[in-house]
Scaffold this active site. Structure first.
Site, PDB file in Angstrom:
ATOM      1  N   THR A   1       9.515  26.795  13.420  1.00 49.35           N
ATOM      2  CA  THR A   1       9.978  28.154  13.711  1.00 49.35           C
ATOM      3  C   THR A   1      11.078  28.536  12.719  1.00 49.35           C
ATOM      4  O   THR A   1      11.523  29.670  12.701  1.00 49.35           O
ATOM      5  CB  THR A   1      10.550  28.218  15.146  1.00 49.35           C
TER       6      THR A   1
ATOM      7  N   LYS B   1       0.420  28.494  16.113  1.00 49.11           N
ATOM      8  CA  LYS B   1       0.472  27.414  15.112  1.00 49.11           C
ATOM      9  C   LYS B   1      -0.318  26.184  15.582  1.00 49.11           C
ATOM     10  O   LYS B   1      -1.127  25.639  14.832  1.00 49.11           O
ATOM     11  CB  LYS B   1       1.942  27.027  14.821  1.00 49.11           C
ATOM     12  N   THR B   2      -0.085  25.776  16.838  1.00 47.37           N
ATOM     13  CA  THR B   2      -0.788  24.598  17.358  1.00 47.37           C
ATOM     14  C   THR B   2      -2.288  24.877  17.451  1.00 47.37           C
ATOM     15  O   THR B   2      -3.120  24.033  17.109  1.00 47.37           O
ATOM     16  CB  THR B   2      -0.236  24.231  18.751  1.00 47.37           C
TER      17      THR B   2
ATOM     18  N   ARG C   1       0.884  34.011  23.372  1.00 47.39           N
ATOM     19  CA  ARG C   1       1.227  33.170  24.530  1.00 47.39           C
ATOM     20  C   ARG C   1       1.805  34.023  25.657  1.00 47.39           C
ATOM     21  O   ARG C   1       1.525  33.793  26.830  1.00 47.39           O
ATOM     22  CB  ARG C   1       2.237  32.086  24.140  1.00 47.39           C
TER      23      ARG C   1
ATOM     24  N   ASP D   1       4.709  19.109  15.054  1.00 45.83           N
ATOM     25  CA  ASP D   1       5.326  20.348  15.518  1.00 45.83           C
ATOM     26  C   ASP D   1       6.841  20.223  15.313  1.00 45.83           C
ATOM     27  O   ASP D   1       7.368  19.111  15.290  1.00 45.83           O
ATOM     28  CB  ASP D   1       4.999  20.513  17.016  1.00 45.83           C
TER      29      ASP D   1
HETATM   30  P1  ADP Z   1       2.610  27.939  18.806  1.00 47.42           P
HETATM   31  O1  ADP Z   1       2.112  26.560  18.468  1.00 47.42           O
HETATM   32  O2  ADP Z   1       2.788  28.804  17.598  1.00 47.42           O
HETATM   33  O3  ADP Z   1       3.824  27.930  19.687  1.00 47.42           O
HETATM   34  P2  ADP Z   1       0.135  28.088  20.332  1.00 47.42           P
HETATM   35  O4  ADP Z   1      -0.856  27.718  19.286  1.00 47.42           O
HETATM   36  O5  ADP Z   1       0.490  27.050  21.346  1.00 47.42           O
HETATM   37  O6  ADP Z   1       1.457  28.679  19.653  1.00 47.42           O
HETATM   38  O7  ADP Z   1      -0.442  29.412  21.053  1.00 47.42           O
HETATM   39  C1  ADP Z   1      -0.077  29.777  22.370  1.00 47.42           C
HETATM   40  C2  ADP Z   1      -1.281  30.297  23.126  1.00 47.42           C
HETATM   41  O8  ADP Z   1      -1.611  31.579  22.609  1.00 47.42           O
HETATM   42  C3  ADP Z   1      -2.539  29.452  22.955  1.00 47.42           C
HETATM   43  O9  ADP Z   1      -2.817  28.707  24.098  1.00 47.42           O
HETATM   44  C4  ADP Z   1      -3.681  30.415  22.712  1.00 47.42           C
HETATM   45  O10 ADP Z   1      -4.427  30.581  23.893  1.00 47.42           O
HETATM   46  C5  ADP Z   1      -3.015  31.718  22.420  1.00 47.42           C
HETATM   47  N1  ADP Z   1      -3.255  32.170  21.049  1.00 47.42           N
HETATM   48  C6  ADP Z   1      -2.442  31.934  19.989  1.00 47.42           C
HETATM   49  N2  ADP Z   1      -2.919  32.550  18.894  1.00 47.42           N
HETATM   50  C7  ADP Z   1      -4.042  33.187  19.270  1.00 47.42           C
HETATM   51  C8  ADP Z   1      -4.994  34.017  18.575  1.00 47.42           C
HETATM   52  N3  ADP Z   1      -4.824  34.319  17.279  1.00 47.42           N
HETATM   53  N4  ADP Z   1      -6.055  34.489  19.258  1.00 47.42           N
HETATM   54  C9  ADP Z   1      -6.196  34.198  20.564  1.00 47.42           C
HETATM   55  N5  ADP Z   1      -5.323  33.451  21.291  1.00 47.42           N
HETATM   56  C10 ADP Z   1      -4.275  32.953  20.651  1.00 47.42           C
END
Ligand code: ADP
Length: 341
Positions: free
Chosen positions: A164, A70-71, A223, A115
């Site tokens: 979430t 998401k981030t 992640r 977030d």
């Molecule tokens: P969330 O905000 O949903 O908790 P993040 O955006 O922080 O997740 O993602 C976590 C890590 O996973 C990021 O640092 C990134 O490197 C990796 N990541 C997430 N989605 C992808 C994707 N679609 N392709 C490649 N790497 C990804």
């Protein structure tokens, strides 16, 4: 409120990453963002259309489990829009003034990422309504009968909210998002592509046979795939001159206590507790939380979704139940009543 107070509430996009490695691995554009094809298609259209009309994007709500991107997606959207992004979170915004200060300092077209938006408190959330709908801020001056409201115009901006827990977003807030996207667990093939890409970025030597082993244990979550790759790389550096092969991979998983389904000690404790103490369940979330000493929220957002996804756990109106598949995975004989699950 001073600018430095506002900076306390906002993380610059780069500083939001815990480690330099995280920054290295984070995809920079939609092409590098693996999987989630439908979301990418919809976003591409929305971004191109907004750019063509020279307008800011409509507000976007992203929901899905932790670590699904998401981030990352929010930063990519900002980059694709050539807009800067301010990052904050629901719990960081403690007072109405916190949010008002951030909103009134947004530049035209800027993106605000909140977030855990489901954790915004109600009074702060209400400040968002006119900001999202009319790009204005209602400020109340004075108290009691003499109080009056003045409307302050804001620059046009795009809010990207991440959560979430979609069910915890109130209807008035949900209605103000033009787009809502659900990030699902990734296909195993996509996780393998992510592992490959990251091994290249980190200059890690990874043999063909290890990649599916790591992917299978990544809980279909980028992640976790990244984290595992880094841990295995450490073991490979010490044991095998940096080469990740199946032997190193197996050893690292043994050390991490991660089994072939990607379950760790807490998942196993949770399921074993249900099976051994409650004949499989159903058991309420608070009992489960007390028994395994994990917060209810952590169980609900971190552990449970994947156990539900792989069919090891069921949610019933009366609580959580371990399924026959969980019994068999953990080496228990399924009781008669459970064999039908
Ligand atoms: P969330 O905000 O949903 O908790 P993040 O955006 O922080 O997740 O993602 C976590 C890590 O996973 C990021 O640092 C990134 O490197 C990796 N990541 C997430 N989605 C992808 C994707 N679609 N392709 C490649 N790497 C990804």
């Amino acid at each position: 409120m001073t600018i430095s107070d506002i900076e306390r509430l906002i993380e610059p996009a780069e500083a939001a990453d815990e480690a330099v490695l995280e920054i290295t691995l984070r995809p920079q554009n939609l092409v590098e963002f693996v999987g989630q094809e439908q979301i990418k298609q919809n976003l591409t259209v929305a971004i191109q259309a907004a750019k063509k009309r020279n307008e800011s994007l409509e507000h976007i709500l992203l929901y899905g489990n932790p670590g699904l991107g998401k981030t990352t997606l929010a930063s990519i959207i900002a980059r694709e829009m050539r807009a800067s992004i301010k990052i904050t979170s629901g719990p960081a915004l403690e007072k109405v003034g916190d949010l008002a200060a951030i909103l009134s300092n947004l530049q035209p077209g800027e993106i605000l990422f909140i977030d855990e938006i489901h954790r915004l408190n109600k009074t702060i959330e209400e400040v968002l309504y006119p900001a999202l709908e009319d790009y204005s801020l209602d400020i109340i001056l004075g108290k009691g009968p003499a109080a009056r409201t003045i409307r302050m115009p804001l620059n046009r901006f795009t809010l990207i909210g991440a959560t979430t827990k979609l069910s915890m977003i109130s209807n008035p807030l949900r209605d103000r998002f033009g787009h809502t996207y659900h990030l699902n667990f990734y296909e195993i093939a996509d996780i393998e592509r992510i592992i490959n890409r990251n091994a290249n970025l980190l200059s890690v030597r990874l043999d063909e046979a290890s990649r599916p082993l790591i992917a299978a244990r990544s809980r279909r979550t980028p992640r976790i795939a990244n984290r595992l790759l880094k841990r295995i790389r450490d073991v490979a550096e010490i044991d095998n001159n940096g080469l990740i092969d199946t032997h190193v991979t197996g050893k690292a998983f043994g050390m991490l206590g991660i089994d072939e389904f990607g379950l760790d000690e807490i998942d196993r404790r949770l399921l074993s507790f249900l099976i051994e103490k409650f004949n499989g369940g159903p058991v309420g979330l608070n009992t489960l939380s007390a028994a395994i000493a994990e917060e209810m929220d952590t169980i609900e957002t971190v552990y449970e979704p994947f156990l539900l996804q792989i069919g090891f756990l069921e949610r019933t109106p009366r609580g959580r139940r371990a399924t026959a598949a969980a019994y068999s995975h953990l080496g228990f004989d399924a009781p008669k009543a459970q064999t039908l699950l």
